[in-house]
Design an enzyme around this catalytic site. Structure first.
Site, mmCIF file in Angstrom:
data_model
loop_
_atom_site.group_PDB
_atom_site.id
_atom_site.type_symbol
_atom_site.label_atom_id
_atom_site.label_comp_id
_atom_site.label_asym_id
_atom_site.label_seq_id
_atom_site.Cartn_x
_atom_site.Cartn_y
_atom_site.Cartn_z
ATOM 1 N N GLU A 176 -12.576 -4.585 -9.512
ATOM 2 C CA GLU A 176 -12.379 -4.290 -8.194
ATOM 3 C C GLU A 176 -10.886 -3.887 -8.320
ATOM 4 O OE1 GLU A 176 -13.363 -7.462 -5.636
ATOM 5 O OE2 GLU A 176 -15.628 -7.358 -6.229
ATOM 6 N N GLU A 290 -22.206 -6.596 -9.881
ATOM 7 C CA GLU A 290 -21.804 -7.983 -9.126
ATOM 8 C C GLU A 290 -22.381 -7.809 -7.827
ATOM 9 O OE1 GLU A 290 -17.565 -9.568 -9.400
ATOM 10 O OE2 GLU A 290 -18.061 -10.102 -7.322
#
Length: 489
Positions: A176, A290
């Site tokens: 991220e 994810e």
């Protein structure tokens, strides 16, 4: 009783997902001294069996802490080699705190050995996220000045080669960057970092055979997918997205039943396709690298209960219909959304749902039209998996698996005229006692549970003559004599 017309175009295949469609995530924070590693035994035979129930698939070691994960540090490592701040600006202080918090995140050789044994023994692939936040040349307040420091990754690569590892390992770089980066990495930097990683991997042929995927970003970071495509699109195997529907801390049971959330995932897929529409890599595979229901570790007493299954099942079906090759569930244990209890390793309801899906659903996907304006009944269709060892009934090529969910308040019968009169094998999942927050799930009225730490046989109900779901339930229907041509291959 509500009757809903459903049409399945079984003459045209709209997608084909990976044989390793299912994946589970293992958070790198568990390697931290303050993590939960001491409570987790990844050498447990029970864990091997449970992971095998989702195989073949991916076991992802990642998360925010992966950005700062070091490999087998000794006592003489000098952290200041990476960080040499001289001023005391607020930005310096913020980054320094993050660094000090994570600098003890150390992966021992023995632990990595256990991860390789676990994944090989359970027929999973190890997807390992490398530390993109370890960088050189960074100057406070400036962007585009730092480069990824590959020295720690090379230590790991050399160790893998020395141990003969590599045939079941795939790689990521960073977690991220749009959300958790202390360096405020740009899209261009991420592309350059992946290009650098690919160049390093080329020095290790046995490791370079695995997949390289990224950039592991969520809704707000879709532009990073374009940056990776532009900078290193030729070198990555797939683009990875992170997806959650809502904040788990502010959600309750009603949130998990709200049909308006079903469209959120489709919006993400559409956004990525739009960003890549003019890219030469627009057809590169997408993964959900994810994903779970609610971020911030899910919702207490909800995410690990039966009610979480509606969003989970819809995600599996909708992802496949969008040709998303792999879906990696956050997380195997830890947080409120864990698939397993972290202390006992007993499965939570979503584990059982994913296991049943993995046992019945193949990789060939068909278009389904559902005449339900309320969107409370969701239906998907794929070829039946014919090589599962977990089902009592053995299905032949040509069989079709239809799976559906009903978040409405009345019984629903799916009117699928093209399969009228066909033999139906039903696998209906319901919560114990009808309680949506039950941690026990029933398959055709019988509780799903381990038997001497072994997965039970999945038995179908062969008495049903219609595709019917009670209110707030979900299930699978195998049409064994559907004779679908595309499912005979």
């Amino acid at each position: 009783m509500k009757e809903i017309a459903v049409t399945i175009d079984d003459k045209n295949v709209i997608a084909s997902v990976s044989e390793s469609f299912h994946g589970v995530a293992f958070d790198a924070s568990l390697f931290s001294p303050k993590g939960l590693w001491s409570f987790v035994d990844i050498t447990s035979p029970k864990l091997f069996k449970l992971l095998e129930g989702l195989s073949p698939g991916y076991f992802r070691v990642g998360g925010t802490f992966a950005n700062w994960l070091f490999f087998d540090l000794d006592e003489n490592n000098k952290w200041k080699d990476y960080w040499a701040f001289k001023d005391k600006t607020p930005e310096t202080a913020t980054i320094t705190r993050r660094w000090l918090f994570r600098k003890q995140n150390n992966l021992k050789k023995e632990t990595f050995d256990d991860l390789v044994k676990l994944t090989k023994g359970s027929k999973m692939r190890l997807l390992f996220d490398l530390n993109a936040e370890v960088r050189t040349g960074y100057e406070i307040g400036k962007k585009m000045t730092s480069t990824w420091d590959s020295s720690e990754a090379e230590k790991l690569f050399k160790y893998c080669v020395s141990k003969g590892y590599g045939d079941n390992i795939d790689w990521e770089l960073g977690n991220e960057p749009d959300h958790t980066s202390a360096h405020n990495l740009t899209e261009k930097q991420v592309g350059e970092d992946f290009k650098a990683l690919h160049k390093v991997l080329e020095k290790y042929p046995t490791l370079n055979k695995g997949s390289l995927v990224g950039p592991d970003v969520g809704w707000m970071g879709v532009s990073y997918v374009k940056g990776l495509a532009d900078g290193a699109g030729d070198h990555v195997t797939a683009f990875t997205l992170h997806q959650y529907y809502f904040d788990g801390n502010t959600s309750d049971v009603s949130t998990y039943l709200d049909a308006t959330y079903f469209k959120k995932l489709q919006q993400l897929f559409d956004k990525v396709k739009d960003v890549l529409k003019n890219s030469p890599h627009k057809d590169k595979p997408l993964w959900l690298g994810e994903t779970s229901s609610g971020y911030n570790s899910g919702t207490k007493d909800v995410s690990d209960r039966y009610v979480s299954g509606f969003l989970t099942l819809d995600k599996l079906g909708l992802s496949a219909a969008n040709n998303v090759k792999v879906v990696i569930r956050q997380t195997i244990y830890n947080g409120y959304y864990g698939l397993l209890d972290k202390n006992t390793l007993e499965p939570n309801p979503d584990y059982w749902l994913m296991h049943v899906h993995n046992s019945l659903v193949g990789n060939t996907v068909f278009k389904v039209d559902v005449s339900d304006p309320t969107n409370k009944a969701r239906v998907y269709a794929q070829c039946t998996k014919t090589n599962s060892k977990h089902t009592q009934s053995r299905y032949y090529k040509g069989s079709l698996t239809i799976f559906a969910l009903n978040v409405g308040d009345e019984d629903v019968t799916l009117k699928i005229d093209q399969y009228s009169g066909k033999k139906i094998y039903s696998y209906i999942l319901t919560p114990e006692g009808g309680q949506l927050t039950s941690q026990k799930v029933l398959l055709n009225g019988k509780e799903l549970k381990l038997v001497s730490d072994q997965l039970p046989e999945l038995n179908a109900d062969e008495s049903k003559t219609s595709f019917t779901l009670s209110p707030k339930t979900f299930g699978f229907f195998v049409v064994s004599d559907a004779n679908v041509e595309a499912c005979k291959k």
